[in-house]
Enzyme design. Sequence first.
Site, mmCIF file in Angstrom:
data_model
loop_
_atom_site.group_PDB
_atom_site.id
_atom_site.type_symbol
_atom_site.label_atom_id
_atom_site.label_comp_id
_atom_site.label_asym_id
_atom_site.label_seq_id
_atom_site.Cartn_x
_atom_site.Cartn_y
_atom_site.Cartn_z
ATOM 1 C CB SER A 163 -0.930 -0.005 1.206
ATOM 2 O OG SER A 163 -1.714 -1.180 1.203
HETATM 3 N N1 SAM Z 1 -0.311 -5.183 4.257
HETATM 4 C C1 SAM Z 1 0.352 -5.540 3.036
HETATM 5 C C2 SAM Z 1 1.750 -5.000 2.956
HETATM 6 O O1 SAM Z 1 2.213 -4.349 3.907
HETATM 7 O O2 SAM Z 1 2.406 -5.259 1.934
HETATM 8 C C3 SAM Z 1 -0.444 -5.171 1.810
HETATM 9 C C4 SAM Z 1 -1.639 -6.001 1.682
HETATM 10 S S1 SAM Z 1 -2.291 -6.180 0.061
HETATM 11 C C5 SAM Z 1 -2.975 -4.600 -0.234
HETATM 12 C C6 SAM Z 1 -3.704 -7.209 0.473
HETATM 13 C C7 SAM Z 1 -3.314 -8.608 0.875
HETATM 14 O O3 SAM Z 1 -4.472 -9.244 1.420
HETATM 15 C C8 SAM Z 1 -2.872 -9.477 -0.297
HETATM 16 O O4 SAM Z 1 -1.622 -10.036 -0.031
HETATM 17 C C9 SAM Z 1 -3.954 -10.555 -0.379
HETATM 18 O O5 SAM Z 1 -3.494 -11.809 -0.826
HETATM 19 C C10 SAM Z 1 -4.418 -10.601 1.065
HETATM 20 N N2 SAM Z 1 -5.744 -11.201 1.280
HETATM 21 C C11 SAM Z 1 -6.875 -11.116 0.528
HETATM 22 N N3 SAM Z 1 -7.863 -11.827 1.096
HETATM 23 C C12 SAM Z 1 -7.343 -12.362 2.244
HETATM 24 C C13 SAM Z 1 -7.868 -13.183 3.288
HETATM 25 N N4 SAM Z 1 -9.135 -13.624 3.310
HETATM 26 N N5 SAM Z 1 -7.051 -13.534 4.294
HETATM 27 C C14 SAM Z 1 -5.761 -13.120 4.333
HETATM 28 N N6 SAM Z 1 -5.214 -12.348 3.385
HETATM 29 C C15 SAM Z 1 -5.999 -11.959 2.355
#
Ligand code: SAM
Length: 221
Positions: free
Chosen positions: A65
């Site tokens: 992000s």
């Molecule tokens: N916080 C992260 C960072 O610092 O890089 C960025 C997160 S990215 C915007 C969103 C993440 O949420 C992705 O890696 C995606 O695979 C994960 N995601 C989506 N659905 C999810 C779920 N039900 N449980 C866990 N992770 C999930």
Amino acid sequence: MTETDPCKREREEMVEFQVRARGVGDRRVLAAMRKIPRHFFVPKGYERAAYEDRPLPIGEGQTISQPYIVAVMTEQLEIKPQDRVLEIGTGSGYQAALLAELAATVISVERLADLADRARKNLARAGVTGVKVVVGDGTEGYPPEAPYDAIIVTAAPPDIPGPLIDQLAEGGRLIAPVGPRDCQDLVKLVKREGRVEKIPLGGVCFVPLIGQFGWRGEGFL
Ligand code: SAM
């Protein structure tokens, strides 16, 4: 951190001009962002871009992000040193690294095993030891270590998953982008005497949170 740090100046400018100048003033959050080498958490070739004012791709269609949004969400969690924190959506591991600077315990749940592996490596390279990365459906939270003083959801569900509210401690704060698949409202929940107060924080655009209590994606059709 033992490696030389070619991006120290970029990182200080990121904190000063993208974060502090826009109103994020929590000194512990700013110190954590000055310390954690964000360029360790982006794919090869993106190291300089790591300090730009935008999200970046990290593979698997996911993103790290924008620094300012990370800062706002982290500040709004109001983390105290003794807190237990749950992150949903480990992605690159960058947000988790910041949380580990601020809290006693950090659990981070990632749905995609390859990203979780990479995040563990990124965290190790940055010298961050206090994060437990778990592969699973974060819409279910992580009951074994609940309750949590703070929960941060870094992908967007249509509504806040019930299990996350259940796993929030009394006095706990939860931050999540909530709404349609393209862009959403950032909301903060605070649990007081078992009741949940909802505070809107503005518009954001996050990738979808896919799972049992989120959007239905592959494996959930
Ligand atoms: N916080 C992260 C960072 O610092 O890089 C960025 C997160 S990215 C915007 C969103 C993440 O949420 C992705 O890696 C995606 O695979 C994960 N995601 C989506 N659905 C999810 C779920 N039900 N449980 C866990 N992770 C999930």
